[in-house]
Each structure stands twice: as C-alpha cells, then as structure tokens.
Design an enzyme around this catalytic site. Structure first.
Site, mmCIF file in Angstrom:
data_model
loop_
_atom_site.group_PDB
_atom_site.id
_atom_site.type_symbol
_atom_site.label_atom_id
_atom_site.label_comp_id
_atom_site.label_asym_id
_atom_site.label_seq_id
_atom_site.Cartn_x
_atom_site.Cartn_y
_atom_site.Cartn_z
ATOM 1 N N ASP A 230 -66.521 75.536 -102.129
ATOM 2 C CA ASP A 230 -67.269 74.138 -102.505
ATOM 3 C C ASP A 230 -68.057 73.719 -101.469
ATOM 4 O O ASP A 230 -67.768 74.053 -100.051
ATOM 5 C CB ASP A 230 -65.921 73.279 -102.485
ATOM 6 N N GLU A 274 -61.988 93.515 -95.579
ATOM 7 C CA GLU A 274 -60.679 94.202 -95.066
ATOM 8 C C GLU A 274 -59.681 94.330 -96.223
ATOM 9 O O GLU A 274 -59.096 95.249 -96.044
ATOM 10 C CB GLU A 274 -59.928 93.162 -93.883
HETATM 11 C C1 NOJ Z 1 -68.480 69.839 -105.465
HETATM 12 C C2 NOJ Z 1 -67.495 70.071 -106.809
HETATM 13 O O1 NOJ Z 1 -67.846 70.829 -107.726
HETATM 14 C C3 NOJ Z 1 -67.128 68.769 -107.175
HETATM 15 O O2 NOJ Z 1 -66.490 68.560 -108.267
HETATM 16 C C4 NOJ Z 1 -66.753 67.808 -106.061
HETATM 17 O O3 NOJ Z 1 -66.466 66.458 -106.509
HETATM 18 C C5 NOJ Z 1 -67.482 68.016 -104.844
HETATM 19 N N1 NOJ Z 1 -67.933 69.368 -104.582
HETATM 20 C C6 NOJ Z 1 -66.855 67.622 -103.479
HETATM 21 O O4 NOJ Z 1 -65.913 68.471 -103.055
#
Ligand code: NOJ
Length: 556
Positions: A230, A274
């Site tokens: 993310d 790994e």
């Molecule tokens: C991207 C994620 O896809 C989204 O849903 C989220 O709100 C933001 N990152 C923050 O984590």
C-alpha cells in the site's frame, strides 16, 4: 534467466502439505490473472453484514470457475476500520470482524488446494492510531523513542498553533493533527498523509524497518504468496519535511518517490527470495512518468507495479498508456500489470461513460448525468476484453465480472469513507464501489450472507446482476469473463507480444497478440471487421461489423 511460460501448459502441481502450491510455472506473476477480494464486501459467513474470511472460503469454487490464478486480499488485520482496514492496529492478527488466524490458514489452504495463490495487502506507510506503538507515542514525551517511530514535529507560529508544513491529506484537510500532551497543554503535531486515524511511520527509524521485516516473515511463514504494498511510493519523506511547492506536479512532492524508498524494497525482495515458491511484491504506486514507476520493478525490487487505470474512453489515449507501460516496464525486464478497477475507483461499468475523470475519490453530489446502466455496461465489457488480451498480468476487481455499476445513491448517513467525512460531503469517496456483492437474486442480502444485513445498502439492480442469474447464461458478463480468461490462457496471451495493426480509424484499437487479433471500437460509428473467425465478442456483433463500444477477439 528463468523461462517465462503460461500456466496452461505448465499446470500447478498440488502437494498435500500446508504450503502445497509448488509450481513448475516459474514467474507465474508475469502472466497471471489476479482477483482482488475486498473482504468487507465479498461474502459474509456469520450474517453480521460485514464480509469475512469464512465467507470468502465458502465462495472459492466460484473463483476457481472464473479461472483466476491468484487472489489479492485487501486488509483483514485487527483494525478500528476507519479506512476499511487500511488502518492497522495489529499487523499479525485477524480482526474478529473477519475471523481468526485459523480462518486465514484455512482460506489459504483451500485456495492453494484449488491452485490459486494468495497475495496479502501490507500497509507500511501508516498504522492505525489504535496501534500499541501510537498509543505508546501519545503516552510518552516529545523526543522519546516511542514518538520517534512516527513523525511528530513541533508546530509553527507563536505557540506552535500552525502545522509544521503545508502538506495536505489525500482525504481532504491538512496532513497534520495536533495532540494534547499528558499535562493537558496543546502539544506536538503528527503527520498523516491519509486520515488523522492513520499516523505515518518514520521509515528512517531502524526499529520500524525491523518490525516490518518480522511482519513480512510472519505471513510468509504462514504461506502467503506475496504482498501488495500500500502507498508504496510514500514511505520515505524528503529530509526536513519541507513545504510542498504547488507549482510543481504532485509526483514531485517531498512525500512521494524519494530515492530512499527503493532501499526498503530491495531489502524486502532479498527477504522474499529466501522463501521457496516464487513469492511476489506488488507496488501500489501511481507515480509518473511511467519510466519512473518502472524503478519499482527493477530486477532486485518488486515484481509488479499497477499500470495507470484506464479512465477515458479514448482510443489514442489508451494506446498511449499501453505503449508507455509496455516500453517502460519491459526496459527493466518487468511485466506490465493491467488494472481496470479497484476498491478506490468508480466502477468501470459507470466510470467509462462519465463526462470527466473522477478517479480516485468517487462520485460527488455534483456528478450528474450518469447514463443508464444498459448504456454504460458495453464499454465495461469491451474494456475487460482489452485488459485480458494484453501481454502481462491482469487484475479483476470483485464484482467487475458481474458488470456491477457504481452505486451512486447511498444515503449520506450510511456512507463510511473518510473522504466523505473529511470533505464534509463534497466528495462521496469510494463507498459506491464497495457495496456487498450479489450472489443469489432471491435471497436475503442477495446471498451476500445468511441474513439481510449489509454494511452498505445494496441497490435493487443487484437482483438482476446476482451471480446465480448470470451463471451459465450465454451473454452474461460473468460468462464473458470466464470465456475470456479461459481463452487468454489457451492462447497464451499473457506471455505474448503486442503488435499494433495499421489501417484502422483512430477510434479503433487494433492489435495482434500472437495468433489473436483484438479490435475495440471506441468511436460512435460501426466499422467493418476484417475477414476471419470471431472467437469472442463483448457485445452481439453482426457478421462483419464491429459496433461502437464493442471489442472482439479474432483468430489472426
Ligand atoms: C491505498 C488504498 O488502496 C486505499 O484504499 C487506502 O485508503 C489508502 N491507500 C491508504 O491506506
């Protein structure tokens, strides 16, 4: 160098052990179809109105029938759910809302037994404000080791009443919140690029780096096949957290694409390597230009980075995105990774017919003139035949295979996206693409769960689009996806190469991928089809005519 091969010729070999997926299909991720499950909304096992891991496990047959290679699971970790689970309070446990670790193990085992890999979602840029580390930071004084895991700073102005810099939150408002110190006085500010409940970690802190290594190991040891990372571009911030220069593009902001971020992923890549079984790292990075994004998928970093979503129904624009993606990613030896929709975007069955681009924060009260569903669906189906025909990997967002539209009329009191709250209703946010799925037309909650509970209200059109109404129906969207995924596999499209075909009007995308010719008419006029056998069409076609908003695959 490992040979790139398509899974049909090299089927997965199942073994009996827990981590049973051992594939002769090395580098499976280069050509895979990966299905995104947003756990809150996929299937509800216990009837509380929120999807869960047992719910997902109970529907794995449907995913297997669809023909996918892997599942990407959006977060299911312990979380107060202020941002749908992207606010993690414990990275090594399952939120009771979704089940238990044993449920996770069972889901993983069952997926592997069906030949489907499982990619988890890791959220390293920020935690929840309920994470024990953040709670300890609040309870500790400025300058303490506890505060140093996050980005606490003194405010500006006479009494520190102004935020430390001018960075905005992606969800609206400033990216800083001021805390009240233990003695009751207004205190330091902390950085949150997203909601105020999502404080950013300080990735210059070795303790943070070590913690994430052990989180990765925790899930790798359990058998996950990789991670979608993310906000992969923002972990490292420019030294001194300088003000953002708004005359420069967002991609040059001091919280995006800092060179130091690559060191983290090289470290993670070495850690994944790994482990046996070809595990993957997938970057959620929207940074541009694409040559810059390709830095995330250099041979010693991640395996995939998402392409630019296809927002506009415009053939020259799409051709430009396709060319730029293939050329930037192949220059570093990485596959292209095609994504048409996800849990942050307006669903493609609505988006492609909107007059303006609305990514990523959803429709808003000013989004008028959404055309009727039957008018918008053909473009979504044609786009599916595009993304599934391109060389590389392809993602399918849950419900896309049912042709679900964006739900625009959720009552304000039911909305949950922090974007809606932080913009005071100016932007609706992403709830409209997260409405729980319809499985059975004539069942409570359309078969989402055993009761009629659903954390977001489901619209009446769900009855018509429920999976059971589409299964084995020749012209349904579900059948189109199933046929397309099967043909993509048998014709090895994922491992192919793209060659544009000349002599077509500019509103028609026309290319050859191996022995398959793909034509998509994005204009308002029908065009003549070349002679040959039509393998698959996104909408009914006349003998030799390609109607507007229609795609076909032909035998080349
Ligand atoms: C991207 C994620 O896809 C989204 O849903 C989220 O709100 C933001 N990152 C923050 O984590």
């Amino acid at each position: 160098m490992t040979e790139v091969v398509e899974s049909a010729q090299n089927p997965v070999i199942l073994r009996a052990s827990k981590r049973s997926i051992q594939s002769v299909n090395r580098e499976w991720w280069r050509t895979a179809v990966i299905y995104q499950v947003y756990p809150r909304s996929f299937a509800d096992g216990d009837g509380d109105g929120v999807g869960d891991l047992p719910g997902i496990a109970s529907r794995l047959d449907a995913l297997q029938e669809l023909g996918i290679d892997a599942i990407w699971l959006s977060p299911f970790y312990t979380s107060p759910q202020r941002d749908g689970g992207y606010d993690v309070a414990d990275y090594c446990d399952v939120d009771p809302l979704f089940g238990t670790l044993a449920d996770f193990d069972a889901l993983l085992h069952e997926s592997h037994a069906r030949g489907m890999r499982v990619i988890a979602d890791i959220v390293p840029n920020h935690s929840s404000d309920r994470h024990p580390w953040f709670e300890a930071a609040l309870a500790s004084p400025p300058g303490s080791a506890e505060r140093a895991r996050y980005l606490f700073r003194e405010g500006l102005g006479i009494d520190g009443e102004l935020p430390p810099n001018n960075w905005p939150s992606h969800f609206g408002g400033p990216a800083w919140t001021r805390i009240v110190e233990a003695d009751g006085t207004p205190g330091q500010w902390y950085l949150h690029l997203f909601d105020s409940s999502q404080p950013d970690f300080d990735w210059t802190n070795a303790e943070v780096r070590e913690e994430f290594r052990s989180i990765l190991r925790f899930w790798l040891d359990r058998g996950v096949d990789g991670f979608r990372v993310d906000v992969a571009s923002s972990l490292v911030k420019a030294e001194g957290l300088p003000d953002r220069d708004y005359t420069l593009h967002e991609d040059l902001a001091p919280c995006t694409g800092q060179p130091g971020v690559h060191e983290i992923y090289r470290d993670w890549r070495a850690l994944l390597d790994e482990y046996p079984g070809d595990r993957v790292l997938v970057a959620e990075s929207w940074i541009k230009p694409l040559t810059r994004r390709a830095e995330w998928v250099r041979p010693d970093e991640m395996h995939q980075a998402f392409n630019d979503l296809f927002d506009d129904w415009d053939a020259p624009k799409l051709r430009g995105i396709i060319d730029d993606t293939i050329s930037a990613f192949s220059a570093v030896g990485a596959p292209s990774t095609w994504v048409a929709s996800n849990h942050d975007t307006v669903r493609q069955a609505t988006r492609l017919s909107l007059p303006r681009s609305v990514r990523p924060n959803g429709l808003g009260p000013d989004s008028t003139g959404i055309p009727a569903y039957d008018e918008t669906l053909p473009r979504a189906r044609a786009l599916a035949l595009l993304t599934l025909s391109l060389p590389g990997a392809a993602y399918v967002y849950q419900g896309e295979e049912l042709g679900l539209p964006e739900v625009a009329d959720i009552p304000d009191e039911a909305r949950q996206d922090p974007t809606f709250l932080r913009t005071e209703g100016e932007q609706y946010g992403r709830d409209g693409c997260r409405v729980p799925l319809p499985w059975v037309a004539d069942a409570p909650s359309y078969g989402f769960g055993p009761t009629d509970a659903s954390w977001l209200p489901q619209p009446a059109i769900w009855a018509r689009l429920a999976r059971d109404r589409q299964q084995n129906v020749a012209d349904s969207t579900l059948t189109l996806y199933q046929d397309a995924i099967a043909l993509r596999r048998s014709r090895t499209l994922g491992a192919g190469t793209l060659e544009w075909l000349p002599a077509h009007p500019s509103h028609v995308l026309a290319f050859r991928n191996g022995t398959t010719t793909v034509l998509i008419n994005m204009g308002g006029e029908a065009v003549r089809l070349p002679a040959g056998e039509v393998l698959l069409a996104s909408s009914p076609t006349q003998a030799d005519t390609l109607e507007p908003d229609t795609a076909v695959w032909m035998h080349a």
